[in-house]
Each structure stands twice: as C-alpha cells, then as structure tokens.
Design a protein around this motif. Structure first.
Motif, PDB file in Angstrom:
ATOM      1  N   LYS A 196       3.484  -8.009 -12.322  1.00 51.61           N
ATOM      2  CA  LYS A 196       2.671  -7.970 -11.096  1.00 51.61           C
ATOM      3  C   LYS A 196       2.239  -6.552 -10.739  1.00 51.61           C
ATOM      4  O   LYS A 196       1.829  -6.279  -9.609  1.00 51.61           O
ATOM      5  CB  LYS A 196       3.413  -8.597  -9.904  1.00 51.61           C
ATOM      6  N   GLN A 197       2.340  -5.631 -11.688  1.00 48.17           N
ATOM      7  CA  GLN A 197       1.935  -4.252 -11.465  1.00 48.17           C
ATOM      8  C   GLN A 197       0.602  -3.988 -12.163  1.00 48.17           C
ATOM      9  O   GLN A 197       0.159  -4.768 -13.004  1.00 48.17           O
ATOM     10  CB  GLN A 197       3.014  -3.289 -12.000  1.00 48.17           C
ATOM     11  N   TRP A 198      -0.030  -2.860 -11.806  1.00 47.47           N
ATOM     12  CA  TRP A 198      -1.295  -2.486 -12.448  1.00 47.47           C
ATOM     13  C   TRP A 198      -1.087  -2.362 -13.965  1.00 47.47           C
ATOM     14  O   TRP A 198      -0.122  -1.745 -14.422  1.00 47.47           O
ATOM     15  CB  TRP A 198      -1.786  -1.159 -11.896  1.00 47.47           C
ATOM     16  N   LYS A 199      -2.030  -2.918 -14.718  1.00 47.71           N
ATOM     17  CA  LYS A 199      -1.957  -2.806 -16.181  1.00 47.71           C
ATOM     18  C   LYS A 199      -2.217  -1.375 -16.625  1.00 47.71           C
ATOM     19  O   LYS A 199      -1.627  -0.892 -17.606  1.00 47.71           O
ATOM     20  CB  LYS A 199      -3.003  -3.718 -16.834  1.00 47.71           C
ATOM     21  N   LEU A 257       0.833  -1.199   0.000  1.00 43.73           N
ATOM     22  CA  LEU A 257       0.000   0.000   0.000  1.00 43.73           C
ATOM     23  C   LEU A 257       0.868   1.250   0.000  1.00 43.73           C
ATOM     24  O   LEU A 257       0.614   2.214  -0.731  1.00 43.73           O
ATOM     25  CB  LEU A 257      -0.896   0.013   1.238  1.00 43.73           C
ATOM     26  N   THR A 258       1.912   1.217   0.827  1.00 42.83           N
ATOM     27  CA  THR A 258       2.750   2.399   0.975  1.00 42.83           C
ATOM     28  C   THR A 258       3.569   2.668  -0.279  1.00 42.83           C
ATOM     29  O   THR A 258       3.673   3.812  -0.739  1.00 42.83           O
ATOM     30  CB  THR A 258       3.683   2.237   2.188  1.00 42.83           C
ATOM     31  N   THR A 259       4.162   1.626  -0.865  1.00 40.65           N
ATOM     32  CA  THR A 259       4.949   1.847  -2.085  1.00 40.65           C
ATOM     33  C   THR A 259       4.049   2.266  -3.245  1.00 40.65           C
ATOM     34  O   THR A 259       4.432   3.087  -4.078  1.00 40.65           O
ATOM     35  CB  THR A 259       5.749   0.588  -2.470  1.00 40.65           C
ATOM     36  N   MET A 260       2.831   1.696  -3.296  1.00 40.05           N
ATOM     37  CA  MET A 260       1.910   2.051  -4.388  1.00 40.05           C
ATOM     38  C   MET A 260       1.462   3.498  -4.260  1.00 40.05           C
ATOM     39  O   MET A 260       1.467   4.250  -5.237  1.00 40.05           O
ATOM     40  CB  MET A 260       0.701   1.114  -4.347  1.00 40.05           C
ATOM     41  N   MET A 261       1.078   3.893  -3.058  1.00 37.22           N
ATOM     42  CA  MET A 261       0.611   5.268  -2.855  1.00 37.22           C
ATOM     43  C   MET A 261       1.754   6.269  -2.988  1.00 37.22           C
ATOM     44  O   MET A 261       1.546   7.405  -3.420  1.00 37.22           O
ATOM     45  CB  MET A 261      -0.021   5.400  -1.474  1.00 37.22           C
ATOM     46  N   LYS A 282      -6.964  -9.768 -12.560  1.00 37.09           N
ATOM     47  CA  LYS A 282      -7.141  -9.376 -13.954  1.00 37.09           C
ATOM     48  C   LYS A 282      -6.676  -7.938 -14.199  1.00 37.09           C
ATOM     49  O   LYS A 282      -6.427  -7.546 -15.342  1.00 37.09           O
ATOM     50  CB  LYS A 282      -8.609  -9.524 -14.353  1.00 37.09           C
ATOM     51  N   LEU A 283      -6.593  -7.157 -13.121  1.00 35.57           N
ATOM     52  CA  LEU A 283      -6.128  -5.775 -13.221  1.00 35.57           C
ATOM     53  C   LEU A 283      -4.611  -5.673 -13.230  1.00 35.57           C
ATOM     54  O   LEU A 283      -4.058  -4.597 -13.446  1.00 35.57           O
ATOM     55  CB  LEU A 283      -6.683  -4.952 -12.049  1.00 35.57           C
ATOM     56  N   ILE A 284      -3.940  -6.820 -12.985  1.00 35.41           N
ATOM     57  CA  ILE A 284      -2.492  -6.822 -12.777  1.00 35.41           C
ATOM     58  C   ILE A 284      -1.799  -7.552 -13.921  1.00 35.41           C
ATOM     59  O   ILE A 284      -2.256  -8.620 -14.360  1.00 35.41           O
ATOM     60  CB  ILE A 284      -2.153  -7.512 -11.436  1.00 35.41           C
TER      61      ILE A 284
END
Length: 542
Positions: free
Chosen positions: A526-529, A177-181, A519-521
C-alpha cells in the motif's frame, strides 16, 4: 540564658520571615497586569476550570482587558487577548518572547528534554527551528502536493463508500499526509498499527500533561522532591518517554535506513538526514524532531476539517454558495486542484473561517515565556512569566469579527493573503486568525496545512452534499458547536452527519480518480511504487 533567649528570638524571626514569604506565594505583585483575586499559596489555581478553559479565559479578558495575569502558585501567566498585544509582544519582540517555562512533566520527564514544542529558547532550539523552516518553507511545501492529491482521493473514495465513518477517513487523510511527508510511508487505513500506535501515544501524552498533578509539579517545583509513590505521575512520565522514544526512533531509523540504501521517497527525514550528516546531532534528537512534526500535523488538519463538516451541517447556505463557486470555476467533470485556488476565493474564505471558527489550538497550545523583564501598557511582565496567546478570545473578538459564532467566509472576500503572509502582516487587524500561533514559535507547517485544508474542503464540497443526520422520526440532528473535546488540540465532540454524493456522475469521478491513483501504489504494501513524478530525492552527502 541570654544566649538561649537570643536563639529563640532568632528562630521566631526566621519563622515569621519564612511564613511571610510562603504567604506571599500566589499574590499578585504591584505593577503586574490585573487579574482575578488571589488566595495565599494557590494564587488563582483554584479558579482554573477543569474543562472548556477557553470560555473562562474569554470571560476574564472581558473583565480585566486585553492583557491580564493569572498567579499560579510560584508562577505567573500573562494572557494576551487582543491582536495588537500578540503583534506587539510575540511578533515584534520575539527575541524576548520565544522562551518556554520549565515544564518538568511534559519536557523533562515525558520528552527527555528533546521535544521541540516545549524546548527552552537557546542555541539548540534556534538550530533545529531554522532547520525545520528550511525544510518546510513555501517552496518545499509545494513539492508535497502529489502526496496530498493521492491521499485526498482516497479520503473522498472512503467517504463515498463508508460515509458514516467520515471522521476516521478525515483522520486517516491527515495522518497519512503527515507520515508520508515526514517519514516517507503512508497510513493506508485507520486500522494500520502504526496509525493506532501514534494516535494512542499522542493521547497518552496529552492526558498525562493535563492532569492536576502535572500542573502542581510545575507550579510548585518543591513537590518534585517527594517520593514517587506519592506522585506516581513522575514514574508514568518516565515510562511514557521510553515508550515514545522507542516508537519515534523506530520510524526515524527505518527512514534513515531507506535513504542510505537509496530506497526512500522525498520526505522531511531525507532532508533531516542530510542535516545530521553535516551537524552531527544524535539519532534521539532527530527522532524527536521528526516526531514533533507528526504531533503538529496529524491532529490539527483533521480537527479543522472535522469542524468544517460541522459548519456545513449548521450553515447550509454557506455550503450552497461554496458549491456554486466550485461549479462555476471547476465544473462537474473533474476535481479541484491547487491551480484553481486563486479563482476560488469563497472556498479560501471557507478554509480561513474554519481555522477561525473552530481553532484547534484553542489556547495557543503551549505558552511562550519572557526571557527578560519587560513593560507593556504600563504593566511589568517579569522574566520567566508564561505568555499565552489567547487564540479563542481573539478569533471570537466581535470588533474583529461581528457575530463571531456565525460561520461567514465573506469575512475574507478581499483577503488574498496566504496563511503565512497573513501571519506576517505588520497590521494586526489584517491577520486572518491566530490558530497557528505567533512569533518565532509559529507553526512551521502552516504552508503545508494550507494546501491540505484547501484540497480537503474544495473537494468534499465538489463531490458531496453535507447534511444533518436524521433521528428515528426523520427529524434533523444538529450538533452543538460549543461542545468540544479537551486537550492541547481540540475539535468538536463526535457528531453524526449525512454525506451524500451530489450526483452519480460525481461519484463516478471520485471512484475513477481513486482507481487511477491506486496504480501508483503497491497492492501489497500500500506504499508508493516509486518516487512520484516531478519529485526528486537529492543525493546524500558523501
């Protein structure tokens, strides 16, 4: 002869004056808040515990009152141990109590003067703090819910398929969560090298800053003049800074490159880049601003959730009540969402009680400092004094919270405030807990943390029964809630637990939700498409 005698007398007088000044070091001057007896030079340093300091600070609060002082070599630490004292000084007089003491090892050497957590109060700190608050305000925090939902679904699936490793799954959830945000990339596994590198770096920083040598150099600045072979902590601190800066700079420059190429996802660094374009601060400073958020968010959320799991093992009747509320409001066919929050008051109580019962910043992380002389309760608080928010003692105050070591979410049955609203409440008795700090130094991620914790707690309770592990004879193993890790951020010492699906049907929902979320990854990275639905990446300034 007469001249020689005068010289000798002068030298003796100078020596005596110097000796008196040296022996006055560590003494508690008249007018300071009371505290434990001192000895020359050391003051109270010899009384400082090497572990479980929160218990000693609580004991001193009982002996010396809600405001007491510790003499630490050449420095003084004022300890605030009541909700009223924290409100009166750190909140109401925040212009005076937002500074930091000089932290030579932690800030100068380990951080190159760039770490926001330890930065002195001044124009740079105010500018960067305003920037972070603008990016992490309540409205912005709500936009990150898609990230929280996805990472939460992976956490549940990971716990379902490998329940014995629940600590690592919780830690991955919090870190991702922290790295993504912050940077716009996911930590998809606890084996992710980025995760290991960040986690190990935090540990190195914490260990180095908790050594006796680091404290002595802060308490007796003259020691900084000694050769480094005598005090190798200084060389270690410089080396750690170079290693840490390289890591933070790598993540910042990668995020910056992705944004300028139009390939990034909405994150803190996207807003930080826009601010850099306007204000012109350096990449080094930007890397430490974003790195500060990693430090603040990675460990605190996971430690609180780990404490919550322990509470469920020790207080099964709370778990049953919480699950009954979830079943009544949400039902068996879907996971709770943020839309359910205001109808799940007992779950909100579980979240707030987790923060109170197992405070991660048990002694307020880093003390504030007074930027001017002040008086309070008839005592002098001198300019430059450290001022500590004694979180554990306030959170465990039996006047505020009867039977404070009991995990009781009913304490908050009539508290409908958000964490941020509670911290800002002018009535100190109405504040829920003090784990996020106070005044202008309060944790800016409080709004994001509230959502991450609510989703984590509500969904674990929806999906699983949390029970004590069993020994070889089949007897339950109950963890000791008083055994905590040591450091800036603490949590329960590792303990086993049995985390079991509440039903096959709920396990199927967890599995299906994660399969849909995947399906979003991108299956390789392994990251957001693509940018999640409902989120927007504003254009960079031209």
């Amino acid at each position: 002869m007469a001249y020689s005698q005068i010289s000798i007398v002068t030298a003796v007088v100078a020596f005596v004056v110097l000796l008196v000044r040296i022996l006055r070091i560590g003494r508690r001057p008249a007018g300071y808040p009371p505290g434990p007896p001192t000895v020359p030079l050391l003051g109270n340093i010899h009384l400082m515990p090497t572990r479980d300091a929160h218990l000693q600070f609580q004991k001193w609060a009982r002996e010396y009152g809600p405001v007491y002082s510790l003499m630490l070599g050449t420095k003084v630490l004022i300890v605030l141990s009541s909700d009223v004292a924290v409100k009166d000084l750190l909140d109401k007089k925040s212009s005076t109590y937002s500074d930091r003491q000089d932290m030579y090892i932690g800030q100068t050497l380990c951080s190159g003067g760039l770490r926001l957590l330890m930065m002195r109060y001044g124009p740079d700190w105010r500018r960067f703090r305003k920037l972070i608050h603008g990016i992490l305000n309540i409205s912005a925090a709500k936009t990150y819910v898609p990230y929280q939902m996805l990472e939460n679904k992976q956490m549940l699936y990971d716990i379902l398929t490998a329940p014995d490793d629940f600590l690592y799954h919780i830690r991955r959830y919090s870190n991702s969560l922290t790295t993504m945000m912050t940077f716009g990339w996911r930590t998809h596994s606890e084996e992710d090298p980025n995760f290991k590198q960040l986690f190990n770096g935090f540990n190195e920083f914490a260990v180095l800053n908790q050594t006796g040598t680091a404290a002595l150099i802060d308490y007796f600045p003259i020691l900084r003049r000694l050769p480094e072979f005598i005090l190798p902590a200084q060389a270690k601190a410089r080396a750690l800074h170079q290693k840490e800066k390289k890591l933070y700079l790598k993540h910042w420059m990668n995020a910056k490159k992705a944004m300028t190429e139009g390939k990034g996802t909405p994150c803190f660094c996207a807003d930080l880049l826009r601010s850099q374009e306007k204000e012109g601060f350096s990449d080094d400073q930007a890397s430490y601003i974003s790195g500060t958020l990693l430090e603040a968010g990675s460990d605190t959320t996971s430690s609180t959730l780990y404490g919550f799991v322990q509470a469920m093992v020790l207080f099964p009747e709370v778990q049953k009540r919480a699950q009954a509320e979830i079943d009544r409001v949400v039902g068996p066919d879907r996971l709770p969402t943020m839309d359910d929050e205001m109808n799940l008051q007992y779950i909100r109580g579980c979240m707030k009680e987790s923060l109170r019962w197992m405070p991660t910043t048990i002694l307020g992380a880093v003390p504030h400092a007074a930027s001017a002389d002040d008086t309070y309760m008839g005592y002098l608080i001198p300019k430059g004094a450290g001022v500590l928010n004694n979180v554990y003692t306030i959170n465990m105050d039996p006047q505020r919270f009867p039977n404070p070591r009991e995990f009781n979410p009913d304490r908050y049955k009539d508290d409908f405030q958000s964490l941020g609203e509670s911290a800002a409440n002018p009535d100190p008795a109405a504040r829920d807990q003090f784990t996020f700090g106070a005044g202008r130094r309060i944790c800016p991620g409080i709004h994001v943390a509230e959502r991450s914790l609510f989703l984590g707690i509500s969904r674990m309770l929806w999906a699983f029964d949390i029970k004590p592990a069993l020994d070889a004879q089949g007897k339950p193993i109950y963890p000791d809630p008083e055994k905590l890790t040591q450091g800036f951020v603490c949590m329960p010492e590792e303990f086993p637990a049995r985390i079991i699906p509440r039903s096959k049907e709920r396990a199927a929902v967890v599995t299906k939700d994660w399969e849909d979320a995947k399906k979003l990854i991108d299956p390789v990275t392994k990251q957001w498409k693509q940018i999640p639905e409902g989120m927007v990446l504003p254009p960079l300034p031209v």
